[in-house]
Motif scaffolding. Structure first.
Motif, short mmCIF file in Angstrom:
data_model
loop_
_atom_site.label_atom_id
_atom_site.label_comp_id
_atom_site.label_asym_id
_atom_site.label_seq_id
_atom_site.Cartn_x
_atom_site.Cartn_y
_atom_site.Cartn_z
N ALA A 127 57.20 59.17 24.95
CA ALA A 127 57.60 58.35 26.10
C ALA A 127 56.71 58.65 27.30
N GLU A 128 56.47 59.95 27.56
CA GLU A 128 55.60 60.33 28.67
C GLU A 128 54.15 59.94 28.37
N TRP A 129 53.75 60.08 27.12
CA TRP A 129 52.40 59.66 26.71
C TRP A 129 52.17 58.20 27.07
N HIS A 130 53.10 57.33 26.71
CA HIS A 130 52.97 55.90 26.99
C HIS A 130 53.07 55.60 28.49
N ARG A 131 53.94 56.31 29.20
CA ARG A 131 54.08 56.08 30.64
C ARG A 131 52.77 56.36 31.37
N LEU A 132 52.17 57.50 31.06
CA LEU A 132 50.90 57.85 31.70
C LEU A 132 49.78 56.89 31.31
N ALA A 133 49.73 56.52 30.03
CA ALA A 133 48.67 55.61 29.58
C ALA A 133 48.76 54.27 30.31
N ASP A 134 49.98 53.74 30.46
CA ASP A 134 50.16 52.45 31.13
C ASP A 134 49.83 52.53 32.61
N ALA A 135 50.30 53.59 33.28
CA ALA A 135 50.05 53.74 34.71
C ALA A 135 48.57 53.92 35.00
N ALA A 136 47.90 54.71 34.18
CA ALA A 136 46.47 54.95 34.39
C ALA A 136 45.65 53.68 34.16
N ARG A 137 46.01 52.92 33.16
CA ARG A 137 45.26 51.69 32.88
C ARG A 137 45.40 50.70 34.04
N LEU A 138 46.61 50.52 34.55
CA LEU A 138 46.80 49.60 35.66
C LEU A 138 46.00 50.03 36.88
N HIS A 139 45.96 51.34 37.15
CA HIS A 139 45.19 51.84 38.29
C HIS A 139 43.70 51.59 38.10
N ALA A 140 43.20 51.86 36.90
CA ALA A 140 41.77 51.68 36.63
C ALA A 140 41.37 50.21 36.74
N LEU A 141 42.20 49.32 36.24
CA LEU A 141 41.90 47.89 36.33
C LEU A 141 41.78 47.44 37.78
N ASP A 142 42.59 48.04 38.64
CA ASP A 142 42.64 47.60 40.04
C ASP A 142 41.55 48.23 40.90
N HIS A 143 41.00 49.40 40.49
CA HIS A 143 40.13 50.14 41.39
C HIS A 143 38.68 50.31 40.94
N PHE A 144 38.37 50.09 39.67
CA PHE A 144 37.05 50.51 39.20
C PHE A 144 36.22 49.39 38.56
N GLY A 145 36.46 48.16 38.94
CA GLY A 145 35.70 47.05 38.38
C GLY A 145 34.24 47.07 38.79
N ALA A 146 33.37 46.62 37.90
CA ALA A 146 31.93 46.61 38.17
C ALA A 146 31.58 45.63 39.29
N ARG A 147 32.29 44.51 39.36
CA ARG A 147 31.99 43.54 40.42
C ARG A 147 32.38 44.08 41.79
N ARG A 148 33.48 44.80 41.84
CA ARG A 148 33.90 45.42 43.09
C ARG A 148 32.86 46.44 43.55
N HIS A 149 32.39 47.25 42.62
CA HIS A 149 31.36 48.25 42.93
C HIS A 149 30.09 47.58 43.43
N ALA A 150 29.64 46.54 42.74
CA ALA A 150 28.40 45.85 43.13
C ALA A 150 28.53 45.24 44.52
N ALA A 151 29.68 44.67 44.83
CA ALA A 151 29.87 44.07 46.15
C ALA A 151 29.75 45.13 47.25
N ALA A 152 30.30 46.32 47.01
CA ALA A 152 30.22 47.38 48.01
C ALA A 152 28.78 47.86 48.19
N VAL A 153 28.03 48.00 47.09
CA VAL A 153 26.64 48.44 47.19
C VAL A 153 25.78 47.37 47.86
N MET A 154 26.01 46.12 47.53
CA MET A 154 25.23 45.05 48.14
C MET A 154 25.48 44.97 49.65
N ASN A 155 26.67 45.33 50.09
CA ASN A 155 26.93 45.39 51.53
C ASN A 155 26.06 46.45 52.19
N VAL A 156 25.85 47.57 51.49
CA VAL A 156 24.96 48.62 52.00
C VAL A 156 23.54 48.07 52.12
#
Length: 394
Positions: free
Chosen positions: A344-373
């Motif tokens: 149960a804890e294994w699945h809870r952590l896996a789901d929470a981590a995946r949602l966070h990664a999807l929201d924070h680490f996209g390649a397009r988001r990264h590229a937009a920040a670097v292009m602003n620089v």
């Protein structure tokens, strides 16, 4: 008047493919080609780095005159002489390419290409991906760089950047990655001939001291001590660099776990193999911001990591995966065993981590920040200009 695209030069040194190259490749794939004209310089024209960068559809040039700096070692007098001898040729290459910005991505590239970039009249983006005590970051970047990007708050440390625009921009990841966990697990079982109930614990990264593969083996040994009847197998994925395969297996033999350790070598894409594991163990010390943690989140494999470096930032202080003390393989083993025994804890952590990664680490988001620089350094302008005189290698 036609608007000329801002020309960005990405120079790379050495032959070994690592996380910095994968991150740069993600940026190149998502950079706006209507606004920017990226180009790459490599040391080995037929090496893995060159092949990876060509797959992003960018011109690749060969700089065969670079000094052979060694991975993970501070530059000495002989290296400094080699860098000085190559400096003029590097400057001329940057100038001939018409680069507006030179974007360096690792320690060796900073050492070789930073000064030539300034001599050629280009703006310098210093992308810091290593430890906060790196001499280049502390002594050189604040005096020579036009902008500093750090992969994590930890990696930036307390360096004085009052006179240099500085940003923390996390590395890019393919958030669209899809991995069939059942199929990947079946592939591992078939290849290794393990029993169907075997639980796989993975280590992913080049075999260097900082990533501490010996500690991973020790954690597997402690886990076996804690629960002798549990069928576990520790898989080390990665290229031997500072640490050889024979050394790793000798360590496993000393601990009596050669039957529970497998050296898998470098495999790509790494996310597929992470998906076949039940857990990712990250024993690294002072890791700036490990790629495998985020890749693991994206494919649903929970992470146990040391409370060190960027691991704390990536796992949000332990909310997305257990953090354990450094130099305590037993603590890592206990945390891993706790997750393996509590689905149960294994699945809870896996789901929470995946949602966070999807929201924070996209390649397009990264590229937009670097292009602003880039835009802050070289604002968009309208000039009549032809294409850069750059010839890609076949």
């Amino acid at each position: 008047m036609a608007r000329r695209r801002t020309r960005i030069c990405f120079p790379f040194s050495g032959e070994a493919l690592g996380g910095s190259h994968i991150s740069a490749h993600g940026l190149l794939q998502n950079i706006d080609r209507d606004r920017f004209d990226p180009m790459v310089i490599v040391q080995e024209p037929d090496g893995e780095i060159a092949r990876l960068m060509r797959s992003a559809d960018v011109p690749v040039r060969h700089a065969g005159f670079l000094p052979p700096l060694r991975h993970g070692e501070r530059a000495g007098l002989r290296d400094a002489i080699g860098i000085a001898k190559a400096s003029r040729a590097c400057t001329e290459m940057i100038r001939a390419m018409g680069a507006d910005i030179v974007h360096t991505n690792d320690g060796r590239s900073h050492a070789i290409w930073a000064a030539p970039a300034k001599c050629a009249g280009a703006r310098l983006v210093w992308h810091h991906r290593s430890s906060p005590d790196a001499r280049g970051l502390r002594l050189v970047a604040p005096r020579i760089a036009d902008a500093i990007i750090s992969v994590s708050t930890f990696a930036l440390g307390d360096v004085d950047t009052r006179n240099v625009p500085t940003q923390v921009i996390h590395s890019p990841f393919d958030t669209d990655v899809q991995a069939d966990r059942r199929a990947r697990r079946a592939a591992l079982l078939g290849e290794l001939g393990c029993a169907p109930d075997t639980q796989f614990l993975g280590f992913f990264g080049v075999m260097i001291v900082r990533k501490r593969p010996f500690h991973f083996i020790e954690a597997i040994a402690r886990l076996r001590d804690l629960d002798p009847g549990r069928p576990v197998c520790g898989l080390l994925f990665g290229t031997p660099l500072e640490i050889g395969s024979d050394e790793l297996m000798a360590h496993a033999k000393r601990l009596g776990v050669t039957d529970a350790i497998r050296l898998m070598g470098y495999r790509a894409p790494g996310a597929d193999w992470i998906a076949g594991c039940d857990l990712l163990l990250v024993p690294a010390k002072d890791e700036p911001f490990g790629r495998t943690l985020i890749e693991s989140m994206l494919v649903g494999t929970p992470v146990v990591a040391t409370r060190s470096g960027g691991n704390v930032e990536a796992l949000r202080g332990g909310r997305l995966g257990p953090l354990v003390p450094l130099d305590d393989p037993a603590a890592m083993a206990r945390a891993a065993l706790g997750l393996l025994a509590d689905k149960a804890e294994w699945h809870r952590l896996a789901d929470a981590a995946r949602l966070h990664a999807l929201d924070h680490f996209g390649a397009r988001r990264h590229a937009a920040a670097v292009m602003n620089v880039y835009d802050e350094l070289v604002p968009p302008f309208a000039v009549a200009a032809g294409p850069a005189k750059v010839h890609a290698l076949a």
